[in-house]
Design a protein around this motif. Structure first.
Motif, PDB file in Angstrom:
ATOM      1  N   ILE A 209      -6.357 -38.467 -19.200  1.00 26.71           N
ATOM      2  CA  ILE A 209      -6.440 -37.012 -19.150  1.00 26.71           C
ATOM      3  C   ILE A 209      -7.558 -36.602 -18.206  1.00 26.71           C
ATOM      4  CG2 ILE A 209      -5.542 -36.538 -21.460  1.00 26.71           C
ATOM      5  CD1 ILE A 209      -8.453 -36.429 -22.453  1.00 26.71           C
ATOM      6  N   ALA A 211     -10.138 -34.130 -18.654  1.00 30.72           N
ATOM      7  CA  ALA A 211     -10.721 -33.216 -19.639  1.00 30.72           C
ATOM      8  C   ALA A 211     -11.775 -32.306 -19.035  1.00 30.72           C
ATOM      9  CB  ALA A 211     -11.322 -34.009 -20.802  1.00 30.72           C
ATOM     10  N   ILE A 228      -3.676 -50.592 -22.501  1.00 29.60           N
ATOM     11  CA  ILE A 228      -3.443 -51.817 -23.264  1.00 29.60           C
ATOM     12  C   ILE A 228      -2.939 -52.870 -22.292  1.00 29.60           C
ATOM     13  CG2 ILE A 228      -2.054 -52.911 -25.078  1.00 29.60           C
ATOM     14  CD1 ILE A 228      -1.793 -50.157 -26.412  1.00 29.60           C
ATOM     15  N   MET A 244     -17.205 -38.891 -18.718  1.00 27.49           N
ATOM     16  CA  MET A 244     -17.781 -37.675 -19.334  1.00 27.49           C
ATOM     17  C   MET A 244     -18.628 -37.967 -20.577  1.00 27.49           C
ATOM     18  SD  MET A 244     -14.642 -35.629 -21.196  1.00 27.49           S
ATOM     19  CE  MET A 244     -14.294 -36.133 -22.880  1.00 27.49           C
TER      20      MET A 244
ATOM     21  N   SER C 153     -11.331 -34.734 -27.139  1.00 30.47           N
ATOM     22  CA  SER C 153     -10.371 -35.115 -26.103  1.00 30.47           C
ATOM     23  C   SER C 153      -9.802 -36.516 -26.304  1.00 30.47           C
ATOM     24  CB  SER C 153     -11.056 -35.027 -24.729  1.00 30.47           C
ATOM     25  OG  SER C 153     -11.541 -33.713 -24.519  1.00 30.47           O
ATOM     26  N   VAL C 154     -10.660 -37.436 -26.661  1.00 29.86           N
ATOM     27  CA  VAL C 154     -10.208 -38.811 -26.886  1.00 29.86           C
ATOM     28  C   VAL C 154     -10.663 -39.218 -28.277  1.00 29.86           C
ATOM     29  CG1 VAL C 154     -10.333 -41.207 -26.100  1.00 29.86           C
ATOM     30  CG2 VAL C 154     -10.357 -39.356 -24.422  1.00 29.86           C
ATOM     31  N   VAL C 205       2.854 -45.796 -27.864  1.00 33.82           N
ATOM     32  CA  VAL C 205       3.152 -47.149 -27.406  1.00 33.82           C
ATOM     33  C   VAL C 205       2.232 -48.084 -28.184  1.00 33.82           C
ATOM     34  CG1 VAL C 205       1.507 -47.120 -25.467  1.00 33.82           C
ATOM     35  CG2 VAL C 205       3.503 -48.593 -25.353  1.00 33.82           C
ATOM     36  N   GLY C 227      -2.533 -49.327 -30.438  1.00 32.17           N
ATOM     37  CA  GLY C 227      -1.570 -48.315 -30.039  1.00 32.17           C
ATOM     38  C   GLY C 227      -2.249 -47.150 -29.349  1.00 32.17           C
ATOM     39  N   ILE C 228      -1.456 -46.471 -28.555  1.00 30.41           N
ATOM     40  CA  ILE C 228      -1.932 -45.256 -27.887  1.00 30.41           C
ATOM     41  C   ILE C 228      -0.991 -44.120 -28.275  1.00 30.41           C
ATOM     42  CG2 ILE C 228      -2.282 -44.108 -25.663  1.00 30.41           C
ATOM     43  CD1 ILE C 228      -2.772 -46.872 -24.419  1.00 30.41           C
ATOM     44  N   GLU C 230      -0.292 -40.194 -27.290  1.00 29.88           N
ATOM     45  CA  GLU C 230      -0.602 -39.033 -26.449  1.00 29.88           C
ATOM     46  C   GLU C 230      -0.124 -37.763 -27.143  1.00 29.88           C
ATOM     47  OE1 GLU C 230      -0.250 -39.993 -21.818  1.00 29.88           O
ATOM     48  OE2 GLU C 230       1.634 -40.364 -22.881  1.00 29.88           O
ATOM     49  N   GLY C 234      -3.079 -32.547 -23.830  1.00 27.03           N
ATOM     50  CA  GLY C 234      -4.090 -33.353 -23.147  1.00 27.03           C
ATOM     51  C   GLY C 234      -5.100 -33.989 -24.073  1.00 27.03           C
ATOM     52  N   GLN C 235      -4.616 -34.611 -25.111  1.00 25.77           N
ATOM     53  CA  GLN C 235      -5.522 -35.351 -25.990  1.00 25.77           C
ATOM     54  C   GLN C 235      -4.898 -36.705 -26.268  1.00 25.77           C
ATOM     55  OE1 GLN C 235      -5.577 -32.124 -28.878  1.00 25.77           O
ATOM     56  NE2 GLN C 235      -7.784 -31.919 -28.578  1.00 25.77           N
ATOM     57  N   ILE C 236      -5.751 -37.685 -26.422  1.00 23.74           N
ATOM     58  CA  ILE C 236      -5.262 -39.051 -26.601  1.00 23.74           C
ATOM     59  C   ILE C 236      -5.982 -39.694 -27.783  1.00 23.74           C
ATOM     60  CG2 ILE C 236      -5.165 -41.354 -25.582  1.00 23.74           C
ATOM     61  CD1 ILE C 236      -5.099 -40.073 -22.846  1.00 23.74           C
ATOM     62  N   TYR C 238      -6.384 -43.515 -29.529  1.00 24.63           N
ATOM     63  CA  TYR C 238      -6.005 -44.930 -29.427  1.00 24.63           C
ATOM     64  C   TYR C 238      -6.533 -45.668 -30.637  1.00 24.63           C
ATOM     65  CZ  TYR C 238     -10.541 -46.181 -27.158  1.00 24.63           C
ATOM     66  OH  TYR C 238     -11.863 -46.399 -26.859  1.00 24.63           O
ATOM     67  N   LYS C 340       7.656 -48.008 -24.741  1.00 23.89           N
ATOM     68  CA  LYS C 340       6.970 -46.752 -24.994  1.00 23.89           C
ATOM     69  C   LYS C 340       7.998 -45.731 -25.470  1.00 23.89           C
ATOM     70  CE  LYS C 340       3.747 -43.600 -22.607  1.00 23.89           C
ATOM     71  NZ  LYS C 340       2.988 -43.390 -21.340  1.00 23.89           N
ATOM     72  N   TYR C 342       8.922 -41.655 -26.263  1.00 23.07           N
ATOM     73  CA  TYR C 342       8.534 -40.319 -25.824  1.00 23.07           C
ATOM     74  C   TYR C 342       9.120 -39.248 -26.741  1.00 23.07           C
ATOM     75  CZ  TYR C 342       7.773 -43.112 -21.625  1.00 23.07           C
ATOM     76  OH  TYR C 342       7.361 -44.083 -20.745  1.00 23.07           O
TER      77      TYR C 342
END
Lengths: 355, 355, 355, 355
Positions: A209, A211, A228, A244, C153-154, C205, C227-228, C230, C234-236, C238, C340, C342
């Motif tokens: 992203i 951010a 990964i 950041m 954000s993450v 994923v 795993g990730i 999304e 715009g935030q993730i 993991y 992955k 979606y």
């Protein structure tokens, strides 16, 4: 006094170039910094004050410097874009080469350095993955190597730079190869170290992203990425890179084995001071990469020097640097395509349906 | 339902009294808070809202409360100055007694409670040294007890309150017995626990300053004190107490043995959160004693209840509470006289020249 | 005494059921545990000793228990496979329901509980994501909520169980829904909490390995997974989950915002004790989930009780529990397919080519 | 190349002597180690391999070495018993002198060096209190100096060596001056630094035990000591020294001010690695003093060199080294006499009755 010193030159006197030059000048007893080159006038002015008085010959032109009499080695700390070219020229000039990471932002560029080095097997050619020379990473590696945590199976690592509101990272992204090539390359190299230099990547997938720096999009880059990496043999690395981090440089690694876990820098700190104040207890952390890894760079300079002088085996294979770029580029590609990327056991790209 | 509950009353509903009352009301399943007393109208008003609706009978007079039908035990959390008197009355009324520390600010006062208790050996009479019920201190004690650190030899402990600019501590000092009797009493009790309840004090010496509250001098008290307590048998405790900790409650203990060391709360923290911000990494710490030891007080209530119901041995001897006050008073005296104070092996004061 | 207590029953008296029963019996002042049910004879025997003497009526049959006179609420801690069915029956019997996580190992099963609850809007129906009631997570949430770290954000989170060589986890995997549904569900719920309950998943994923328990493969499960996730906007997140942590329960979370970062339990510890011994300095960590989150479960019981008694809004939406299962199941599917997955902005599965 | 280097010699090549010699040889760019002396054949043999090939002239006799042509400075790392004599000879030979601590184990001996230095004000004469050059201590000092913690009021510091079962410390005690002179001297010097070089000692008192090495008694020494040092002006230092730390070198300091507290090394660690294993989480700590302070010694060498070359003011006064010995000796005396020792405001011993 018959003690032999390695005559070395430094290419590039930017931020890291200055540091490498000074490490070889002052903190590498068995090396003698004899020359330095940069086309940049500001950098040259710095060198006239800080290097020339100590016997370092200055050059504006890299090629000219390679002809410096008696030169035996060169450390390359110029812009990434010329790393490969300068490394190859150094090799062709029969010099040992310590090249800042990455060799190139492309796999092909990186491979070209390996190809050149293969033709001169007597030379020491090393890509400067500084963390390999960090005392803590080495301690962790040695502990793992003695079996302390069983079989290393999962690897978590992050490279997180301090937030820089100046826009520096946007301009930088144009040539950096992207955050996975520029930052995560360190973590990828560590994964290859801890999992074994000959680990074969099976798949990569990444997300990211913007951010804080939406302008990064124009360079197909992000300010936060996660990825990964699966390896054949049943090992997984998962990575985080960021531009950041409010507090400072926040680089941490975990190696999870079947019988234990090792962490490196999970509790970052600049030094051994804690501050008790009305808002709680605080410690500071390094603002920059060099604040965390200064001694590792010095160790790197000293070990590279010893390997050259005594014809010792380098602590890592140059081919690993190509692997690292390959994985970094694939992560960057996955980040942009949104797709997972697969490789067969000999490293060729495949479609999932082929598996 | 034939389950027996301990009928208990709470004397005093100040800061700690309220807490004890609520612990016995809500967090001590085997106890039933049946009564509470306080002469204070504000405290009574609080109790009408928070205790009375749950079946707790309120009294303005402690003596009246002791006659509450079926009452079996009393927890005394009134002003320190009436601890001993109320404890003795409770004992004489055939009640089990849990008395907040200290029993008294004088050795004689403390001893009078022990004397009263001796006449009623069927009663459980305990001085509430809360840290004895803290999970971390207990874990440390148990580890020491299994021999993990060899012979405990040196003991460091501190009780440091958050700076309170309101002047509270000055007023408080008039009746507290002084910082060594009020604060260090906990550390002294811990020393007696870890070194063995029958350790004999050999000497004490103390120093102190008024760094932020010079008015404390009128009560012969300080806001920062350090002391050394030697025991016969070759063990030493050294102590620090303070009323000016900026960050919050900072109570820590180290037990140094011949083969290892245990620390308790050497890295204080309110919880498991760390905050990364531009000034570094921060964690908060409890503002007050109760923030650190809340669960210990609850454990204390539950264990005291079990001991009463099942006629179990209390976890510590009441005589230890006299020893603790004796040592605390001697430290306070040394602080003021500037002289070291010596004891013979049976606990009598001696002059150094007699040794 | 006119104080109203919530009459609650406990379904299931396995490991967690026993704990829930005791929490409501002893540590939830405003609740009254009036009944408990289990078809298991061993569990019943335990209940005859530990619950019945305190006025808890025991049932072998859940449906019978629902008819217990005056019953107002039920906590469901039975096998995951009957969670949804029992929750729905409880709702239909006009009871407030606190159901252990997950509502079901399928999205459909989870949704059926939501559907049932929608028909009885006066009832409180909550899925017991215990970490939402943990003091440290709450502190972190509140700090984030006040803007301390800018925009979150993450999100990194891990749930790592202590290595259990007994093979327990293999048998358990048959019905657990897989490691992402069983373990990561907590981390997913936290992500939904910190990113906002209405965050929409964009892709997932996952990868995993069987490092110590190859038999897990027969249940399409692994002992280590990453795993990730999304999110649109715009935030993730993991995630890492593991069943082979040597040291004990190792659950940690980081919330990385545009202006700071919060960590929870990045330095796990059982208590405040450090052990200095010849091999270094050591601290212990909880062996199990309950060792880390005991107080959170107690908080959960108390808050759920208050919400029922006072008709307060629950701290989280029930629909979030469906979202969490949906994401967990998708991660588990990705783990097995290697692909992955979606989603579009309203949560429907899509193929990447459609994006 | 016209760069001037300081020509320095090293006296003594024992454990610390070797280190100083190598620091000046390899890690002090502006110095040139030109000579070294030792009467010891084993040490000489080491020097023939490790110093001589690099141009260092070896001497068996210190006096001879002082005549080395062009010599400008000497670092004295011989046995403590000859520190003062060699320092004075160096001064008389017009050399700058960096003398390992302590100048002498007696106040008179220490003062004699100061007296000699006073006659040669152009020379730099420094006692090597290494912690003054440690980055963490300096950071703490600078933070205090900017007012971060208000007025420094209480100072806690400890020097704790790793347990050495070989009996080394017993033999060593014969000439060390005792544990307060040998170990606590560092802490005393730190107290003088943080409280101000001109702080005046008001009283000292100390206690100690022989917990593991009863043979120390014959040298009037202990293996664990605690002490309190009062200063005029209302500041207190309290100290702990030990020879029986199981885990390794455990040196920690706290500076408690009216508005905050600074700690240095309260959580010792060899590096940034944590080991998660079945017994918990472990970190290692340095086995020896040099493991903790290596970089401080290197900084010391570099700064001393700069001060000599550029005629800069040394970072600390030589008279402070006499003060430190005076306080250390008084603590050692108090330890043995069991009495508190008092000083008037100009530093003369007084009896308490005179106060």
């Amino acid at each position: 006094m018959a003690v032999q010193k390695l005559k070395i030159a430094c290419a590039g006197l930017g931020r890291m170039g200055k540091r490498h030059a000074l490490h070889f000048l002052n903190r590498t007893p068995r090396a003698e910094l004899v020359a330095a080159s940069t086309p940049d006038e500001v950098e040259l002015a710095w060198a006239r004050t800080n290097l020339e008085p100590f016997g370092v010959r200055l050059y504006k032109d890299y090629d000219e410097m390679l002809k410096h009499e008696g030169l035996e080695a060169v450390v390359i700390a110029s812009a990434t874009i010329v790393h490969a070219e300068q490394a190859i020229k150094g090799i062709e000039a029969n010099l040992h080469v310590l090249c800042e990471k990455p060799l190139s932002v492309t796999v092909e560029g990186s491979q070209s350095v390996v190809d050149a080095a293969k033709k001169k097997p007597h030379l020491k050619v090393m890509c400067g993955f500084s963390r390999r020379f960090d005392d803590s990473y080495r301690d962790a590696y040695n502990k793992m190597d003695t079996g302390l945590i069983g079989r290393p199976s999962v690897f978590r690592s992050q490279t997180c730079d301090k937030l820089d509101a100046s826009g520096f990272f946007v301009a930088y992204a144009e040539f950096s190869g992207g955050i996975f090539v520029d930052c995560s390359i360190h973590d990828i190299d560590l994964a290859l170290w801890f999992f074994g230099q000959d680990s074969h990547v099976k798949s990569v997938v990444a997300s990211g992203i913007t951010a804080v720096q939406p302008e990064l999009a124009k360079h197909k880059d992000v300010d936060n990425g996660v990825g990964i990496v699966e390896f054949y043999g049943g090992q997984i690395a998962y990575l985080f890179c960021s531009r950041m981090m409010a507090a400072g440089q926040d680089d941490a690694t975990e190696i999870i084995g079947t019988e234990g876990k090792l962490t490196v820098n999970a509790q970052p700190s600049s030094n051994l001071v804690n501050i008790y104040e009305p808002t709680g207890i605080r410690r500071e952390i390094p603002a920059h990469y060099y604040g965390r890894f200064e001694q590792a760079f010095v160790n790197e300079a000293n070990e590279f020097t010893s390997c050259c002088l005594e014809d010792l085996k380098l602590p890592m294979k140059l081919t690993g640097a190509v692997q690292a770029v390959k994985i970094g580029c694939a992560l960057q590609e996955s980040l942009n395509s949104g797709k997972k990327i697969y490789f067969d056991e000999v490293g060729r790209r495949i479609e999932k349906s082929q598996l």
